[in-house]
Design an enzyme around this catalytic site. Structure first.
Site, PDB file in Angstrom:
ATOM      1  N   LYS A 185      -1.668 -11.814  -2.222  1.00 32.87           N
ATOM      2  CA  LYS A 185      -2.673 -12.910  -2.019  1.00 32.87           C
ATOM      3  C   LYS A 185      -2.864 -13.815  -3.076  1.00 32.87           C
ATOM      4  O   LYS A 185      -2.140 -13.603  -4.120  1.00 32.87           O
ATOM      5  CB  LYS A 185      -4.074 -12.138  -1.730  1.00 32.87           C
ATOM      6  CG  LYS A 185      -4.023 -11.246  -0.274  1.00 32.87           C
ATOM      7  CD  LYS A 185      -3.407 -12.088   0.859  1.00 32.87           C
ATOM      8  CE  LYS A 185      -3.787 -11.114   2.160  1.00 32.87           C
ATOM      9  NZ  LYS A 185      -2.794 -10.007   2.492  1.00 32.87           N
TER      10      LYS A 185
HETATM   11  C1  PLP Z   1      -3.809  -9.150   3.589  1.00 35.10           C
HETATM   12  C2  PLP Z   1      -4.502  -9.289   4.956  1.00 35.10           C
HETATM   13  C3  PLP Z   1      -5.463  -8.495   5.422  1.00 35.10           C
HETATM   14  C4  PLP Z   1      -5.713  -7.029   4.590  1.00 35.10           C
HETATM   15  O1  PLP Z   1      -5.818  -6.898   3.488  1.00 35.10           O
HETATM   16  P1  PLP Z   1      -5.580  -5.821   2.855  1.00 35.10           P
HETATM   17  O2  PLP Z   1      -6.202  -6.077   1.430  1.00 35.10           O
HETATM   18  O3  PLP Z   1      -4.003  -5.595   2.529  1.00 35.10           O
HETATM   19  O4  PLP Z   1      -6.010  -4.624   3.396  1.00 35.10           O
HETATM   20  C5  PLP Z   1      -5.981  -8.640   6.529  1.00 35.10           C
HETATM   21  N1  PLP Z   1      -5.833  -9.831   7.213  1.00 35.10           N
HETATM   22  C6  PLP Z   1      -4.810 -10.867   6.850  1.00 35.10           C
HETATM   23  C7  PLP Z   1      -4.934 -12.092   7.748  1.00 35.10           C
HETATM   24  C8  PLP Z   1      -4.354 -10.553   5.724  1.00 35.10           C
HETATM   25  O5  PLP Z   1      -3.276 -11.405   5.241  1.00 35.10           O
END
Ligand code: PLP
Length: 375
Positions: A185
């Site tokens: 992210k």
């Molecule tokens: C990354 C992501 C998640 C989940 O996040 P994690 O930290 O990996 O559990 C949920 N929704 C979207 C759209 C994502 O890109």
């Protein structure tokens, strides 16, 4: 085929201050949730305009806790998009509710707000939009819909830290906003997430759900009155997050510049045999730069393989959720959401991360054009 080093589709960027800060935490004797989590939550709350924020150990459990805070469970329906990371709808199943998918807009690739009303039933409790690649939906329309039908909103803003709407940070207004700090992210804690809450009165329950339902009192008192999980963030992770949050604006600016460069170079090359993303330089944090390959052109697997031969990593975000076996077993079928299915077949994520050089973009564009032209 390429002498140049491998260029992944994304890569986290940690500065020396953050690394030194993590070493300090490691030496401190306090590794799990402690002073750094409190500091990180305070810094996030500042960033989100003073709203209440709590951290969790993934973006996934952050959304699950938001659902639980809304009291959503068996018999309830939550409206969401089929074009997301599967976590978005898995958490709806996890709390015993039913995901109700609404097809996406072919241009924004986000849930088509114009189709939501037709999907609302007496069981609908919440809307859970996703801001794919960091591009928010029309937030005014989203909240107008939610207010009109008295629905909660749990924004899956996992990809949208640093994104804006009319100058305001996503998460700084609205109902619940859930963010992920997974390593891919825009800012990371390695694994982690945070929830912006609409109301400070929900904080005690959020904290209980985060850690086994425990409430402590006095010197040695402890009670458990609700079933909580094990969702707390470590201080090691929080220290990474503090270092990352300080760089968020710089990261977002650089991502925008790189995205601009992609558009400039693709535009110069003339008609492209793939769909470019929406040109948004106001709101999006440019979490990803995604093309949609045409249905009648090169197969996506061949595109990915040819790019890999040029030492360029390409991601797929995402295959439509309703076509996974788990969801087909619930009754979803091909043809249910044709726009998401079509985008899901052709979407590819090109490299975009703040440490990329302009020359890296040039290289990706040249390779993309060659591969699309079958060279
Ligand atoms: C990354 C992501 C998640 C989940 O996040 P994690 O930290 O990996 O559990 C949920 N929704 C979207 C759209 C994502 O890109």
């Amino acid at each position: 085929m390429s002498d140049l080093p491998f260029l992944p589709f994304t890569r986290p960027q940690l500065d020396e201050d953050t690394i030194a800060g993590v070493v300090e935490v490691l030496r401190s004797g306090w590794l799990t949730s402690g002073p750094n989590v409190l500091k990180f939550e305070a810094a996030l709350s500042d960033y989100f305009g003073g709203r209440p924020v709590r951290c969790f150990n993934s973006g996934t459990c952050t959304m699950e806790i938001a659902l639980r805070l809304c009291g959503i469970g068996a018999g309830d329906e939550v409206i969401t998009t089929p074009l997301s990371w599967v976590a978005t709808s898995n958490v709806i199943l996890e709390v015993g509710a039913r995901p109700v998918f609404v097809d996406v807009d072919p241009v924004t690739r986000n849930i088509d707000l114009g189709r939501i009303e037709a999907a609302i039933t007496p069981r609908t409790k919440a809307l859970m939009p996703v801001y794919l690649a960091g591009l928010p939906v029309d937030m005014d329309s989203l909240y107008a819909l939610a207010h009109k039908h008295k629905l909660r909103v749990i924004e899956d803003s996992a990809q949208a830290i640093g994104s804006r709407w009319q100058g305001k940070a996503i998460g700084s207004f609205g109902d619940f906003a859930s963010f992920s700090f997974h390593a891919n992210k825009n800012i990371t804690t390695s694994e982690g997430g945070c929830l912006v809450l609409p109301d400070a009165s929900l904080l005690p329950l959020a904290e209980k759900l985060r850690l086994q339902g425990v409430t402590r009192s006095g010197v040695d008192g402890m009670d458990v009155d609700v079933l909580g999980g094990k969702f707390n963030l470590t201080d090691i992770a929080a220290r990474i997050g503090l270092g990352q949050l300080a760089q968020l604006d710089t990261f977002t600016q650089r991502r925008r510049q790189l995205a601009q460069r992609y558009f400039t170079l693709f535009d110069q090359a003339g008609a492209l045999a793939a769909q470019l993303p929406p040109r948004d330089f106001e709101n999006s944090n440019w979490h990803m730069f995604q093309l949609v390959l045409p249905e009648n052109g090169i197969a996506r697997a061949d595109f990915i393989t040819a790019m890999k031969a040029r030492n360029i990593g390409v991601g797929v975000h995402y295959p439509p959720i309703h076509l996974f076996s788990l969801y087909r077993a619930l009754g979803f079928a091909p043809g249910d959401f044709p726009v998401a299915e079509s985008i899901g077949r052709g979407i590819v994520t090109l490299p975009l991360f703040p440490a990329m050089q302009d020359a890296d973009v040039d290289r990706v564009v040249q390779a993309t054009l060659e591969v699309l032209q079958g060279k």
